[in-house]
Motif scaffolding. Structure first.
Motif, mmCIF file in Angstrom:
data_model
loop_
_atom_site.group_PDB
_atom_site.id
_atom_site.type_symbol
_atom_site.label_atom_id
_atom_site.label_comp_id
_atom_site.label_asym_id
_atom_site.label_seq_id
_atom_site.Cartn_x
_atom_site.Cartn_y
_atom_site.Cartn_z
ATOM 1 N N MET A 1 0.843 -1.186 0.000
ATOM 2 C CA MET A 1 0.000 0.000 0.000
ATOM 3 C C MET A 1 0.887 1.249 0.000
ATOM 4 O O MET A 1 1.885 1.293 0.706
ATOM 5 N N CYS A 2 0.482 2.228 -0.758
ATOM 6 C CA CYS A 2 1.183 3.514 -0.784
ATOM 7 C C CYS A 2 0.848 4.260 0.498
ATOM 8 O O CYS A 2 -0.327 4.476 0.803
ATOM 9 N N HIS A 3 1.846 4.641 1.258
ATOM 10 C CA HIS A 3 1.569 5.330 2.519
ATOM 11 C C HIS A 3 1.078 6.748 2.281
ATOM 12 O O HIS A 3 0.507 7.363 3.187
ATOM 13 N N LEU A 4 1.209 7.262 1.073
ATOM 14 C CA LEU A 4 0.752 8.626 0.790
ATOM 15 C C LEU A 4 -0.717 8.680 0.359
ATOM 16 O O LEU A 4 -1.477 9.512 0.856
ATOM 17 N N CYS A 5 -1.123 7.782 -0.548
ATOM 18 C CA CYS A 5 -2.512 7.840 -1.032
ATOM 19 C C CYS A 5 -3.378 6.683 -0.527
ATOM 20 O O CYS A 5 -4.594 6.728 -0.645
ATOM 21 N N GLY A 6 -2.743 5.623 0.005
ATOM 22 C CA GLY A 6 -3.486 4.498 0.551
ATOM 23 C C GLY A 6 -3.901 3.445 -0.462
ATOM 24 O O GLY A 6 -4.552 2.473 -0.110
ATOM 25 N N GLU A 7 -3.517 3.615 -1.724
ATOM 26 C CA GLU A 7 -3.892 2.658 -2.764
ATOM 27 C C GLU A 7 -2.824 1.570 -2.908
ATOM 28 O O GLU A 7 -1.684 1.734 -2.489
ATOM 29 N N PRO B 1 9.906 4.822 -14.538
ATOM 30 C CA PRO B 1 9.044 5.926 -14.129
ATOM 31 C C PRO B 1 7.548 5.691 -14.334
ATOM 32 O O PRO B 1 6.791 6.654 -14.446
ATOM 33 N N GLN B 2 7.083 4.444 -14.365
ATOM 34 C CA GLN B 2 5.645 4.216 -14.456
ATOM 35 C C GLN B 2 4.987 4.763 -13.191
ATOM 36 O O GLN B 2 5.501 4.562 -12.086
ATOM 37 N N PRO B 3 3.861 5.474 -13.316
ATOM 38 C CA PRO B 3 3.259 6.180 -12.174
ATOM 39 C C PRO B 3 2.973 5.319 -10.945
ATOM 40 O O PRO B 3 3.157 5.781 -9.824
ATOM 41 N N LEU B 4 2.536 4.071 -11.133
ATOM 42 C CA LEU B 4 2.163 3.245 -9.985
ATOM 43 C C LEU B 4 3.279 2.327 -9.505
ATOM 44 O O LEU B 4 3.073 1.448 -8.679
ATOM 45 N N ALA B 5 4.497 2.541 -10.005
ATOM 46 C CA ALA B 5 5.651 1.730 -9.606
ATOM 47 C C ALA B 5 6.008 1.986 -8.144
ATOM 48 O O ALA B 5 5.802 3.080 -7.622
ATOM 49 N N PRO B 6 6.553 0.974 -7.468
ATOM 50 C CA PRO B 6 6.942 1.152 -6.066
ATOM 51 C C PRO B 6 8.237 1.961 -5.926
ATOM 52 O O PRO B 6 9.165 1.820 -6.723
ATOM 53 N N THR B 7 8.253 2.836 -4.941
ATOM 54 C CA THR B 7 9.455 3.577 -4.562
ATOM 55 C C THR B 7 9.499 3.658 -3.045
ATOM 56 O O THR B 7 8.516 3.334 -2.370
ATOM 57 N N LEU B 8 10.608 4.114 -2.512
ATOM 58 C CA LEU B 8 10.712 4.386 -1.081
ATOM 59 C C LEU B 8 10.623 5.886 -0.868
ATOM 60 O O LEU B 8 11.364 6.650 -1.484
ATOM 61 N N ASP B 9 9.696 6.304 -0.026
ATOM 62 C CA ASP B 9 9.552 7.716 0.327
ATOM 63 C C ASP B 9 10.214 7.959 1.670
ATOM 64 O O ASP B 9 10.029 7.187 2.613
ATOM 65 N N HIS B 10 10.991 9.016 1.757
ATOM 66 C CA HIS B 10 11.550 9.431 3.042
ATOM 67 C C HIS B 10 10.488 10.302 3.713
ATOM 68 O O HIS B 10 10.156 11.379 3.210
ATOM 69 N N VAL B 11 9.916 9.825 4.816
ATOM 70 C CA VAL B 11 8.849 10.537 5.514
ATOM 71 C C VAL B 11 9.316 11.950 5.872
ATOM 72 O O VAL B 11 8.637 12.924 5.596
ATOM 73 N N ILE B 12 10.475 12.050 6.497
ATOM 74 C CA ILE B 12 11.131 13.347 6.688
ATOM 75 C C ILE B 12 12.198 13.398 5.600
ATOM 76 O O ILE B 12 13.177 12.647 5.645
ATOM 77 N N ALA C 1 5.787 3.898 -1.432
ATOM 78 C CA ALA C 1 4.912 4.876 -2.083
ATOM 79 C C ALA C 1 4.953 4.673 -3.595
ATOM 80 O O ALA C 1 5.933 4.152 -4.134
ATOM 81 N N HIS C 2 3.875 5.081 -4.267
ATOM 82 C CA HIS C 2 3.880 5.079 -5.728
ATOM 83 C C HIS C 2 4.916 6.085 -6.226
ATOM 84 O O HIS C 2 5.150 7.121 -5.584
ATOM 85 N N PHE C 3 5.480 5.813 -7.391
ATOM 86 C CA PHE C 3 6.427 6.741 -8.013
ATOM 87 C C PHE C 3 5.790 8.124 -8.165
ATOM 88 O O PHE C 3 6.397 9.136 -7.826
ATOM 89 N N ILE C 4 4.547 8.192 -8.654
ATOM 90 C CA ILE C 4 3.885 9.473 -8.900
ATOM 91 C C ILE C 4 3.595 10.218 -7.595
ATOM 92 O O ILE C 4 3.759 11.434 -7.513
#
Length: 61
Positions: free
Chosen positions: A1-7, A16-27, A43-46
C-alpha cells in the motif's frame, strides 16, 4: 500500500511508471531526515514525485 494515497502499489511496474513502487523518506533527506528504516515507507512513483521534499502531502495537493 502507498503510505501517501493508501492505494495498492503494483509491484510489477518499474519507475518511471506512475504506480511503480518507490521508497519515500517521511522526513525528506533535504529537510534533515535520515536514510533509515524508520524514515522510509513504500509509495507510488507518482505520489513520491509529487510530494517532493515537502513534510506533508495529500493526494488532492
Amino acid at each position: 500500500m502507498c503510505h501517501l494515497c493508501g492505494e495498492v502499489i503494483d509491484r510489477e511496474q518499474t519507475a518511471p511508471q506512475p504506480l511503480a513502487p518507490t521508497l519515500d523518506h517521511v522526513i525528506p533527506i533535504a529537510r534533515g531526515g535520515g536514510h533509515t528504516m524508520v524514515n522510509v515507507r513504500a509509495a507510488h512513483f507518482i505520489c513520491n514525485s509529487s510530494k517532493s521534499d515537502r513534510m506533508e502531502w495529500s493526494p488532492a495537493a
